[in-house]
Scaffold this motif. Sequence first.
Motif, PDB file in Angstrom:
ATOM      1  N   GLU A 194       0.839  -1.205   0.000  1.00  0.00           N
ATOM      2  CA  GLU A 194       0.000   0.000   0.000  1.00  0.00           C
ATOM      3  C   GLU A 194       0.870   1.248   0.000  1.00  0.00           C
ATOM      4  N   ALA A 195       1.984   1.183   0.719  1.00  0.00           N
ATOM      5  CA  ALA A 195       2.924   2.308   0.724  1.00  0.00           C
ATOM      6  C   ALA A 195       3.496   2.512  -0.669  1.00  0.00           C
ATOM      7  N   GLY A 196       3.826   1.421  -1.339  1.00  0.00           N
ATOM      8  CA  GLY A 196       4.370   1.503  -2.689  1.00  0.00           C
ATOM      9  C   GLY A 196       3.407   2.134  -3.673  1.00  0.00           C
ATOM     10  N   PHE A 197       2.138   1.744  -3.613  1.00  0.00           N
ATOM     11  CA  PHE A 197       1.128   2.313  -4.516  1.00  0.00           C
ATOM     12  C   PHE A 197       0.960   3.815  -4.270  1.00  0.00           C
ATOM     13  N   ALA A 198       0.937   4.206  -2.989  1.00  0.00           N
ATOM     14  CA  ALA A 198       0.796   5.626  -2.654  1.00  0.00           C
ATOM     15  C   ALA A 198       2.010   6.416  -3.124  1.00  0.00           C
ATOM     16  N   SER A 199       3.196   5.838  -2.943  1.00  0.00           N
ATOM     17  CA  SER A 199       4.431   6.519  -3.357  1.00  0.00           C
ATOM     18  C   SER A 199       4.482   6.688  -4.872  1.00  0.00           C
ATOM     19  N   LEU A 200       4.085   5.659  -5.590  1.00  0.00           N
ATOM     20  CA  LEU A 200       4.075   5.736  -7.051  1.00  0.00           C
ATOM     21  C   LEU A 200       3.107   6.825  -7.523  1.00  0.00           C
ATOM     22  N   LYS A 201       1.976   6.940  -6.855  1.00  0.00           N
ATOM     23  CA  LYS A 201       0.999   7.987  -7.195  1.00  0.00           C
ATOM     24  C   LYS A 201       1.639   9.373  -7.053  1.00  0.00           C
ATOM     25  N   ILE A 202       2.364   9.577  -5.968  1.00  0.00           N
ATOM     26  CA  ILE A 202       3.043  10.856  -5.729  1.00  0.00           C
ATOM     27  C   ILE A 202       4.072  11.134  -6.820  1.00  0.00           C
ATOM     28  N   PRO A 301      -6.714  16.491   1.672  1.00  0.00           N
ATOM     29  CA  PRO A 301      -7.295  16.750   3.001  1.00  0.00           C
ATOM     30  C   PRO A 301      -7.981  15.505   3.561  1.00  0.00           C
ATOM     31  N   SER A 302      -7.973  15.398   4.878  1.00  0.00           N
ATOM     32  CA  SER A 302      -8.692  14.311   5.528  1.00  0.00           C
ATOM     33  C   SER A 302     -10.190  14.620   5.524  1.00  0.00           C
ATOM     34  N   LYS A 303     -11.003  13.628   5.206  1.00  0.00           N
ATOM     35  CA  LYS A 303     -12.457  13.831   5.144  1.00  0.00           C
ATOM     36  C   LYS A 303     -13.066  14.028   6.528  1.00  0.00           C
ATOM     37  N   ILE A 408       3.962   7.577   5.465  1.00  0.00           N
ATOM     38  CA  ILE A 408       3.655   8.986   5.232  1.00  0.00           C
ATOM     39  C   ILE A 408       3.099   9.216   3.832  1.00  0.00           C
ATOM     40  N   SER A 409       3.502   8.371   2.861  1.00  0.00           N
ATOM     41  CA  SER A 409       2.951   8.486   1.500  1.00  0.00           C
ATOM     42  C   SER A 409       1.441   8.227   1.494  1.00  0.00           C
ATOM     43  N   GLU A 410       0.999   7.304   2.343  1.00  0.00           N
ATOM     44  CA  GLU A 410      -0.424   6.987   2.417  1.00  0.00           C
ATOM     45  C   GLU A 410      -1.222   8.143   3.017  1.00  0.00           C
ATOM     46  N   ILE A 411      -0.610   8.864   3.946  1.00  0.00           N
ATOM     47  CA  ILE A 411      -1.292   9.991   4.581  1.00  0.00           C
ATOM     48  C   ILE A 411      -1.490  11.123   3.584  1.00  0.00           C
ATOM     49  N   VAL A 412      -0.429  11.505   2.903  1.00  0.00           N
ATOM     50  CA  VAL A 412      -0.528  12.687   2.039  1.00  0.00           C
ATOM     51  C   VAL A 412      -1.368  12.430   0.788  1.00  0.00           C
ATOM     52  N   THR A 413      -1.496  11.166   0.388  1.00  0.00           N
ATOM     53  CA  THR A 413      -2.352  10.855  -0.763  1.00  0.00           C
ATOM     54  C   THR A 413      -3.786  10.551  -0.345  1.00  0.00           C
ATOM     55  N   GLY A 414      -4.014  10.485   0.970  1.00  0.00           N
ATOM     56  CA  GLY A 414      -5.355  10.208   1.480  1.00  0.00           C
ATOM     57  C   GLY A 414      -5.757   8.752   1.385  1.00  0.00           C
ATOM     58  N   SER A 415      -4.831   7.881   0.996  1.00  0.00           N
ATOM     59  CA  SER A 415      -5.189   6.473   0.792  1.00  0.00           C
ATOM     60  C   SER A 415      -5.387   5.741   2.107  1.00  0.00           C
ATOM     61  N   ASN A 416      -4.930   6.305   3.223  1.00  0.00           N
ATOM     62  CA  ASN A 416      -5.181   5.670   4.523  1.00  0.00           C
ATOM     63  C   ASN A 416      -6.058   6.551   5.394  1.00  0.00           C
ATOM     64  N   VAL A 417      -5.828   7.855   5.334  1.00  0.00           N
ATOM     65  CA  VAL A 417      -6.617   8.793   6.145  1.00  0.00           C
ATOM     66  C   VAL A 417      -8.092   8.668   5.828  1.00  0.00           C
ATOM     67  N   ASN A 418      -8.406   8.558   4.540  1.00  0.00           N
ATOM     68  CA  ASN A 418      -9.815   8.556   4.106  1.00  0.00           C
ATOM     69  C   ASN A 418     -10.368   7.167   3.849  1.00  0.00           C
ATOM     70  N   LYS A 419      -9.581   6.140   4.215  1.00  0.00           N
ATOM     71  CA  LYS A 419     -10.064   4.764   4.025  1.00  0.00           C
ATOM     72  C   LYS A 419     -11.096   4.437   5.084  1.00  0.00           C
ATOM     73  N   LYS A 420     -12.225   3.894   4.651  1.00  0.00           N
ATOM     74  CA  LYS A 420     -13.298   3.563   5.596  1.00  0.00           C
ATOM     75  C   LYS A 420     -13.011   2.229   6.273  1.00  0.00           C
TER      76      LYS A 420
END
Length: 420
Positions: A194-202, A301-303, A408-420
């Motif tokens: 998951e970190a890798g996917f978020a980092s690649l997005k960035i 932003p965090s939802k 930290i990549s997951e936080i800034v891309t919202g992939s973990n912060v906004n995950k339900k």
Amino acid sequence: MNIIEDYDAISQCNKCGFCQVACPVFRSTGHESGVARGRLALMRAIIEDRVQWSKELEDPLFNCLGCGACTSNCFGAVPTPDLVIKGRAEYLEKVGRKPIHKLLFEQLLPYPKRLHMAARAAALGKNSGMSKVAKALGLLRILGRDFAKAENIVEKLPPKPFRGIVKPGVYKGQGESLRIGFFVGCGVDVIQQEAGFASLKILKEIGKTVIVLDNCCCGLPAWTYGDINAAQKLALKNLEIFSSQSLDVIVTDCSSCAAFLKKYAKVFEDDKNNHDFAKSQVPLFQDMVEFLFKNKYAAVPSKSPVVVTYHDPCHAVRGQGISKENREILKAVSGVEFREMPEADWCCGGAGSYALTHYDLSMKVLDRKMKNVESTGADLLVTSCPACMIQLSHGVRRHGMKTKVCHISEIVTGSNVNKK
């Protein structure tokens, strides 16, 4: 390798004891052999021929986490972690290497496809419950003294590696100019995808072109174990891959990899040609935290409001001097309340594969860290090292906490912060 060459550095220790305050191992055991001045005294005794090389030296030399806290708290800045690695290297020459390490460093880590096959086999065993059978039969000891205990550190393994899903190659980005090389560390590749996917997005948002590199292990596990020759072979293989590309920057989302990549010139300090080759490549390397900070990445932003705290990986805060950047990044995320953790830079006890040979000690160090995490009341525990993520996630389960661990990549891309 001969530690007699480092006699002057080893002798700089004046036995003041300031390392005791900072050393996670000493604070967990109280044993003098498990603190910097004790290890240095042991190596000095070896040089002065008062102690002979034997298997009895294995534990005091190899139970060091290599976190560097001792040097940071030493008035003379004695580089104990580096000296311990040299001591380990001579130990391997004089006493011998273990077959499992020869297999890992020579047959698996240099070859990503072999590592992927081994990871898929491990995933099958872990996810099907076969590993529990092997544990019951005592078959796991071959992988490490405490492997049977440490087997539960990873709860589940992905069935396919990151680079089995995202193939090495060239990917079009949305940026205007940067040609970015993405160095995929072993932890992200086989566990923390998951970190890798978020980092690649960035990277694709910032770079004009992103090349997912077909790199092998950075060489840090071999280096910290004291297998200098294996570490050099891994480093040289990667350097040849880097130089074959025309890259503006090489980014990795593993702080341990980043710290070691930046040390590549030192890995070849006795080999001028390769030293110069490595030195020419080192300016390209950046930790993902550095990259985010330098490029002023606009975080999603965090939802909903979320409380976040940060664990400083040893290879980030002491290995690279990165500590302010990550906090500023997190504080800038809308909807995130950042709370500083007590002893945020205290080692989590992960140290790569440390738990495979020192599980009980690793857990003592981890328990201290988790008490500090709990005191923050954080919803999310953020870091930038996959090995730390694995250890901290185990700590969360071990202590029955609801805190989620993420990169930290997951936080800034919202992939973990906004995950339900």
